[in-house]
Design a protein around this motif. Structure first.
Motif, PDB file in Angstrom:
ATOM      1  N   ASP A 121     -20.614 -97.302  31.816  1.00  0.00           N
ATOM      2  CA  ASP A 121     -21.064 -96.719  30.544  1.00  0.00           C
ATOM      3  C   ASP A 121     -21.984 -95.530  30.813  1.00  0.00           C
ATOM      4  OD1 ASP A 121     -19.707 -98.379  28.900  1.00  0.00           O
ATOM      5  OD2 ASP A 121     -21.319 -99.865  28.766  1.00  0.00           O
ATOM      6  N   GLY A 122     -21.875 -94.506  30.006  1.00  0.00           N
ATOM      7  CA  GLY A 122     -22.820 -93.392  30.073  1.00  0.00           C
ATOM      8  C   GLY A 122     -22.715 -92.601  31.357  1.00  0.00           C
ATOM      9  N   VAL A 123     -23.736 -92.691  32.214  1.00  0.00           N
ATOM     10  CA  VAL A 123     -23.792 -91.906  33.445  1.00  0.00           C
ATOM     11  C   VAL A 123     -23.367 -92.781  34.625  1.00  0.00           C
ATOM     12  CG1 VAL A 123     -25.282 -90.562  34.962  1.00  0.00           C
ATOM     13  CG2 VAL A 123     -25.703 -90.560  32.492  1.00  0.00           C
ATOM     14  N   THR A 124     -22.418 -92.263  35.446  1.00  0.00           N
ATOM     15  CA  THR A 124     -21.962 -93.010  36.622  1.00  0.00           C
ATOM     16  C   THR A 124     -22.047 -92.116  37.851  1.00  0.00           C
ATOM     17  OG1 THR A 124     -20.334 -94.098  35.194  1.00  0.00           O
ATOM     18  CG2 THR A 124     -20.090 -94.427  37.573  1.00  0.00           C
ATOM     19  N   ARG A 125     -22.651 -92.629  38.916  1.00  0.00           N
ATOM     20  CA  ARG A 125     -22.660 -91.871  40.171  1.00  0.00           C
ATOM     21  C   ARG A 125     -21.425 -92.264  40.975  1.00  0.00           C
ATOM     22  NH1 ARG A 125     -25.837 -88.824  43.369  1.00  0.00           N
ATOM     23  NH2 ARG A 125     -27.586 -88.801  41.927  1.00  0.00           N
ATOM     24  N   ILE A 126     -20.610 -91.280  41.327  1.00  0.00           N
ATOM     25  CA  ILE A 126     -19.393 -91.526  42.113  1.00  0.00           C
ATOM     26  C   ILE A 126     -19.404 -90.545  43.280  1.00  0.00           C
ATOM     27  CG2 ILE A 126     -16.874 -91.596  42.107  1.00  0.00           C
ATOM     28  CD1 ILE A 126     -17.070 -91.902  39.023  1.00  0.00           C
ATOM     29  N   GLY A 127     -19.634 -91.039  44.486  1.00  0.00           N
ATOM     30  CA  GLY A 127     -19.694 -90.165  45.647  1.00  0.00           C
ATOM     31  C   GLY A 127     -20.751 -89.099  45.439  1.00  0.00           C
ATOM     32  N   ARG A 128     -20.352 -87.828  45.576  1.00  0.00           N
ATOM     33  CA  ARG A 128     -21.333 -86.745  45.430  1.00  0.00           C
ATOM     34  C   ARG A 128     -21.480 -86.285  43.976  1.00  0.00           C
ATOM     35  NH1 ARG A 128     -18.326 -81.835  45.376  1.00  0.00           N
ATOM     36  NH2 ARG A 128     -16.158 -82.238  45.907  1.00  0.00           N
ATOM     37  N   HIS A 129     -20.825 -86.991  43.054  1.00  0.00           N
ATOM     38  CA  HIS A 129     -20.846 -86.571  41.652  1.00  0.00           C
ATOM     39  C   HIS A 129     -21.648 -87.523  40.757  1.00  0.00           C
ATOM     40  CE1 HIS A 129     -17.052 -84.525  43.040  1.00  0.00           C
ATOM     41  NE2 HIS A 129     -17.734 -83.530  42.499  1.00  0.00           N
ATOM     42  N   GLY A 133     -11.463 -74.012  16.720  1.00  0.00           N
ATOM     43  CA  GLY A 133     -12.706 -74.764  16.559  1.00  0.00           C
ATOM     44  C   GLY A 133     -12.876 -75.917  17.528  1.00  0.00           C
ATOM     45  N   PHE A 134     -11.795 -76.302  18.212  1.00  0.00           N
ATOM     46  CA  PHE A 134     -11.900 -77.412  19.158  1.00  0.00           C
ATOM     47  C   PHE A 134     -12.854 -77.106  20.307  1.00  0.00           C
ATOM     48  CE2 PHE A 134      -9.215 -81.285  19.120  1.00  0.00           C
ATOM     49  CZ  PHE A 134      -8.830 -81.226  17.807  1.00  0.00           C
ATOM     50  N   ALA A 135     -12.970 -75.850  20.684  1.00  0.00           N
ATOM     51  CA  ALA A 135     -13.884 -75.507  21.787  1.00  0.00           C
ATOM     52  C   ALA A 135     -15.309 -75.881  21.409  1.00  0.00           C
ATOM     53  CB  ALA A 135     -13.782 -74.015  22.114  1.00  0.00           C
ATOM     54  N   GLU A 136     -15.696 -75.575  20.165  1.00  0.00           N
ATOM     55  CA  GLU A 136     -17.046 -75.937  19.718  1.00  0.00           C
ATOM     56  C   GLU A 136     -17.228 -77.457  19.703  1.00  0.00           C
ATOM     57  OE1 GLU A 136     -15.691 -73.245  18.043  1.00  0.00           O
ATOM     58  OE2 GLU A 136     -17.091 -71.917  19.066  1.00  0.00           O
ATOM     59  N   VAL A 137     -16.158 -78.149  19.326  1.00  0.00           N
ATOM     60  CA  VAL A 137     -16.246 -79.616  19.285  1.00  0.00           C
ATOM     61  C   VAL A 137     -16.522 -80.164  20.689  1.00  0.00           C
ATOM     62  CG1 VAL A 137     -14.927 -81.722  18.860  1.00  0.00           C
ATOM     63  CG2 VAL A 137     -14.798 -79.818  17.235  1.00  0.00           C
ATOM     64  N   ILE A 138     -15.825 -79.629  21.680  1.00  0.00           N
ATOM     65  CA  ILE A 138     -16.053 -80.076  23.067  1.00  0.00           C
ATOM     66  C   ILE A 138     -17.516 -79.827  23.451  1.00  0.00           C
ATOM     67  CG2 ILE A 138     -15.513 -79.585  25.488  1.00  0.00           C
ATOM     68  CD1 ILE A 138     -12.986 -80.555  24.615  1.00  0.00           C
ATOM     69  N   LEU A 139     -18.004 -78.634  23.159  1.00  0.00           N
ATOM     70  CA  LEU A 139     -19.390 -78.297  23.520  1.00  0.00           C
ATOM     71  C   LEU A 139     -20.370 -79.191  22.776  1.00  0.00           C
ATOM     72  CD1 LEU A 139     -19.158 -74.391  23.635  1.00  0.00           C
ATOM     73  CD2 LEU A 139     -18.826 -76.034  25.486  1.00  0.00           C
ATOM     74  N   ASP A 140     -20.056 -79.492  21.516  1.00  0.00           N
ATOM     75  CA  ASP A 140     -20.920 -80.388  20.736  1.00  0.00           C
ATOM     76  C   ASP A 140     -20.949 -81.795  21.346  1.00  0.00           C
ATOM     77  OD1 ASP A 140     -21.600 -78.453  18.964  1.00  0.00           O
ATOM     78  OD2 ASP A 140     -20.533 -79.296  17.243  1.00  0.00           O
ATOM     79  N   GLN A 141     -19.811 -82.262  21.828  1.00  0.00           N
ATOM     80  CA  GLN A 141     -19.775 -83.614  22.408  1.00  0.00           C
ATOM     81  C   GLN A 141     -20.620 -83.676  23.682  1.00  0.00           C
ATOM     82  OE1 GLN A 141     -19.039 -85.067  19.949  1.00  0.00           O
ATOM     83  NE2 GLN A 141     -17.040 -86.085  19.997  1.00  0.00           N
ATOM     84  N   VAL A 142     -20.649 -82.560  24.423  1.00  0.00           N
ATOM     85  CA  VAL A 142     -21.511 -82.493  25.614  1.00  0.00           C
ATOM     86  C   VAL A 142     -22.980 -82.506  25.191  1.00  0.00           C
ATOM     87  CG1 VAL A 142     -22.252 -80.990  27.513  1.00  0.00           C
ATOM     88  CG2 VAL A 142     -19.807 -81.365  27.078  1.00  0.00           C
ATOM     89  N   ALA A 143     -23.313 -81.701  24.193  1.00  0.00           N
ATOM     90  CA  ALA A 143     -24.702 -81.650  23.709  1.00  0.00           C
ATOM     91  C   ALA A 143     -25.127 -83.010  23.155  1.00  0.00           C
ATOM     92  CB  ALA A 143     -24.841 -80.565  22.635  1.00  0.00           C
ATOM     93  N   ALA A 144     -24.201 -83.683  22.472  1.00  0.00           N
ATOM     94  CA  ALA A 144     -24.509 -85.002  21.907  1.00  0.00           C
ATOM     95  C   ALA A 144     -24.758 -86.011  23.026  1.00  0.00           C
ATOM     96  CB  ALA A 144     -23.359 -85.470  21.012  1.00  0.00           C
ATOM     97  N   PHE A 145     -24.001 -85.886  24.122  1.00  0.00           N
ATOM     98  CA  PHE A 145     -24.233 -86.794  25.261  1.00  0.00           C
ATOM     99  C   PHE A 145     -25.646 -86.594  25.800  1.00  0.00           C
ATOM    100  CE2 PHE A 145     -24.515 -88.047  29.599  1.00  0.00           C
ATOM    101  CZ  PHE A 145     -23.770 -89.208  29.681  1.00  0.00           C
ATOM    102  N   ASP A 146     -26.032 -85.323  25.977  1.00  0.00           N
ATOM    103  CA  ASP A 146     -27.377 -85.043  26.503  1.00  0.00           C
ATOM    104  C   ASP A 146     -28.460 -85.580  25.568  1.00  0.00           C
ATOM    105  OD1 ASP A 146     -26.452 -83.868  28.773  1.00  0.00           O
ATOM    106  OD2 ASP A 146     -26.623 -81.798  28.047  1.00  0.00           O
ATOM    107  N   ALA A 147     -28.202 -85.470  24.266  1.00  0.00           N
ATOM    108  CA  ALA A 147     -29.204 -85.953  23.303  1.00  0.00           C
ATOM    109  C   ALA A 147     -29.364 -87.476  23.401  1.00  0.00           C
ATOM    110  CB  ALA A 147     -28.781 -85.555  21.884  1.00  0.00           C
ATOM    111  N   ARG A 148     -28.252 -88.150  23.699  1.00  0.00           N
ATOM    112  CA  ARG A 148     -28.310 -89.626  23.818  1.00  0.00           C
ATOM    113  C   ARG A 148     -28.868 -90.074  25.164  1.00  0.00           C
ATOM    114  NH1 ARG A 148     -23.186 -89.323  21.854  1.00  0.00           N
ATOM    115  NH2 ARG A 148     -22.347 -89.806  23.898  1.00  0.00           N
ATOM    116  N   HIS A 149     -28.720 -89.202  26.181  1.00  0.00           N
ATOM    117  CA  HIS A 149     -29.164 -89.553  27.539  1.00  0.00           C
ATOM    118  C   HIS A 149     -30.123 -88.491  28.052  1.00  0.00           C
ATOM    119  CE1 HIS A 149     -25.213 -91.460  27.007  1.00  0.00           C
ATOM    120  NE2 HIS A 149     -25.687 -92.422  27.768  1.00  0.00           N
ATOM    121  N   PRO A 150     -31.337 -88.432  27.511  1.00  0.00           N
ATOM    122  CA  PRO A 150     -32.276 -87.394  27.965  1.00  0.00           C
ATOM    123  C   PRO A 150     -32.569 -87.560  29.460  1.00  0.00           C
ATOM    124  CG  PRO A 150     -33.339 -88.972  26.475  1.00  0.00           C
ATOM    125  CD  PRO A 150     -31.910 -89.330  26.501  1.00  0.00           C
ATOM    126  N   ALA A 151     -32.683 -86.425  30.155  1.00  0.00           N
ATOM    127  CA  ALA A 151     -32.891 -86.451  31.615  1.00  0.00           C
ATOM    128  C   ALA A 151     -34.228 -87.090  31.973  1.00  0.00           C
ATOM    129  CB  ALA A 151     -32.840 -85.030  32.140  1.00  0.00           C
TER     130      ALA A 151
END
Lengths: 212, 270
Positions: free
Chosen positions: B90-98, B252-270
């Motif tokens: 779920d959420g953030v997963t460390r896989i090898g160098r990623h 408009g799908f490009a903005e949706v992709i970018l929004d989903q990335v921003a939403a992930f960051d908002a849910r998982h603050p560094a």
């Protein structure tokens, strides 16, 4: 440290890298030129100049049929793609032979762990769960048919059916990453692809009536 | 504006072994986002095509990778296939160098409503919505258990706007069946928008056959590829029917992709 795929490909080109699958890569007056290896001497080729053109060039064969497996030996002829730099070559190769530059570098750096066919099939769900019934003997016939370089797939197979089960119907070099000729980009298969899994499903269904 | 030059983006799509156009919208999205220079690198990965989900991390230079499923609904592919093939938790997963950050599918985004409305207006220019029934068509199967839910959610959102005389859902494989569009709707004009990412066998052949605007025949999909949308409107069963292409090619799908990335960051603050 971050890997730099473009830099790695540029080094490979400068060190004499000249073919990737059915594509030959040569120096152009400004940058690099890609064309089908069998078109090396042709002068009546259509010229393309954007890396994005590679997607359309890779998508259909000479007869206009869809090429879902890009490492199948049926790349269309009649084109030359002139690109400004190694970065564009990298992006174009990702359309012609998806993931092959990345998998080659990862394999070189010891990051690739090949997965046995039976482990690949064991994790299938939904309509592909039935592939878990594939026997070793069926797997040997399946791979010999689907993965053969003449008509199937150009990749070198890094995985096994399972421990101690080989594929005697294919030549040993089909399974040896170090058998790639000098100057050729290794096309490496870390794990049976979706096409093999789909073919395994058909084989199990065709040959095991009760499995239906 | 989102800037992620230290991260990579992977757009995960379904792809097809039969249809050469299936992965087109996902590739076009990748090119559009690449042009914008938001991410250090942009890749696509597919279930049925190459590069596969199993290969893709080998292609990513940068350590941080956002994976956005280019799927309409949360379901079998986003909950089972993609996590399994990429070895994700779920959420953030460390896989090898990623470090892999698994985002919500595009179909969950509120902007889908706007894109469906835009497609509906484009396909029936000048047709008054108050005299029109709008169908949102989903797949509807056991395996994609949420595809029907996603279509119904959009129907509810559009209906709440009160623009169309009626807004209805219709499915290929479960009730209410889109093949009964004339019995389900009451308006003289009917607009049908498939809630799919890409045009393919479903939108070229299956749905047109169910609507009654095409006949079932081998190879119909390739024959219908452009003509089925060019022949609008269709006059049948006493109505005027407009049939739209899938929404996955909307800019408009490009903005949706970018929004989903921003939403992930908002849910998982560094």
């Amino acid at each position: 440290m971050m890997r730099d795929t473009t830099l790695e490909l540029e080094r490979w080109l400068q060190a004499g890298g000249k073919t990737a699958g059915q594509i030959c890569i040569t120096r152009a007056s400004e940058g690099w030129e890609l064309r089908h290896t069998e078109d090396a001497q042709r002068e009546d080729l259509t010229t393309f100049s954007k890396y994005e053109d590679a997607r359309a060039l890779a998508n259909l064969d000479d007869a206009g049929a869809f090429r879902p497996l890009k490492t199948a030996p049926n790349l269309r002829h009649g084109w030359r793609l002139v690109l400004p730099d190694a970065h564009a070559v990298c992006l174009a190769l990702d359309y012609f032979y998806p993931a092959m530059v990345g998998v080659w570098l990862a394999h070189r750096d010891g990051e690739v762990t090949p997965v046995d066919l039976h482990d690949t099939l064991a994790r299938q769900t939904g309509m592909y769960r039935i592939t878990q019934k594939l026997t070793d003997e069926q797997a040997q016939r399946l791979i010999a048919r689907q993965c053969r370089s003449n008509g199937g797939c150009l990749k070198t197979i890094l995985w096994r059916i399972r421990e101690n089960i080989s594929v005697p119907l294919l030549p040993p070099e089909k399974f040896r990453a170090d058998a790639t000729p000098a100057g050729a980009l290794p096309l490496l298969c870390q794990e049976a692809c979706n096409f093999v899994v789909a073919a395994a499903r058909k084989m199990v269904k065709d040959e095991t009536p009760l499995a239906l | 504006m989102l800037t992620k030059s230290d991260s990579a983006l992977v757009i995960a799509g379904h792809g097809s072994t039969l249809n050469p156009d299936s992965s087109g919208p996902t590739w076009a999205l990748a090119e559009e986002i690449r042009r914008r220079g938001v991410f250090g690198e942009v890749h696509c990965a597919f279930w049925k095509e190459e590069p596969s989900l199993r290969q893709i991390l080998h292609c990513v230079d940068r350590a941080h990778v956002y994976v956005v499923p280019n799927f309409i609904s949360e379901g079998y592919f986003t909950k089972t296939v993609i996590p399994r093939e990429l070895d994700l938790g779920d959420g953030v997963t460390r896989i090898g160098r990623h470090v892999v950050k698994y985002c919500e599918p595009v179909g969950n985004h509120p902007r889908m409503t706007e894109l469906l409305l835009k497609r509906a207006a484009e396909i029936a220019p000048g047709v008054p919505p108050e005299k029109t029934s709008l169908f949102i068509v989903g797949h509807g199967t056991d395996l994609n258990e949420n595809s029907a839910v996603a279509a119904k959610r959009e129907v509810d959102r559009i209906a709440a706007l009160g623009r169309y005389r009626e807004v209805l859902s219709g499915y290929m494989e479960e009730a209410p069946l889109i093949s009964e569009w004339d019995k389900l709707s009451t308006s003289p004009n009917v607009v049908v928008v498939p809630f799919f990412i890409s045009d393919g066998l479903h939108s070229y052949e299956d749905i047109p056959v169910l609507l009654g605007i095409a006949t079932e025949s081998p190879g119909a999909a390739s024959a219908n590829r452009t003509s089925v949308f060019a022949k609008n409107p269709y006059h049948l069963r006493g109505r005027t029917l407009y049939y739209a292409s899938s929404i996955g090619t909307e800019a408009g799908f490009a903005e949706v992709i970018l929004d989903q990335v921003a939403a992930f960051d908002a849910r998982h603050p560094a």
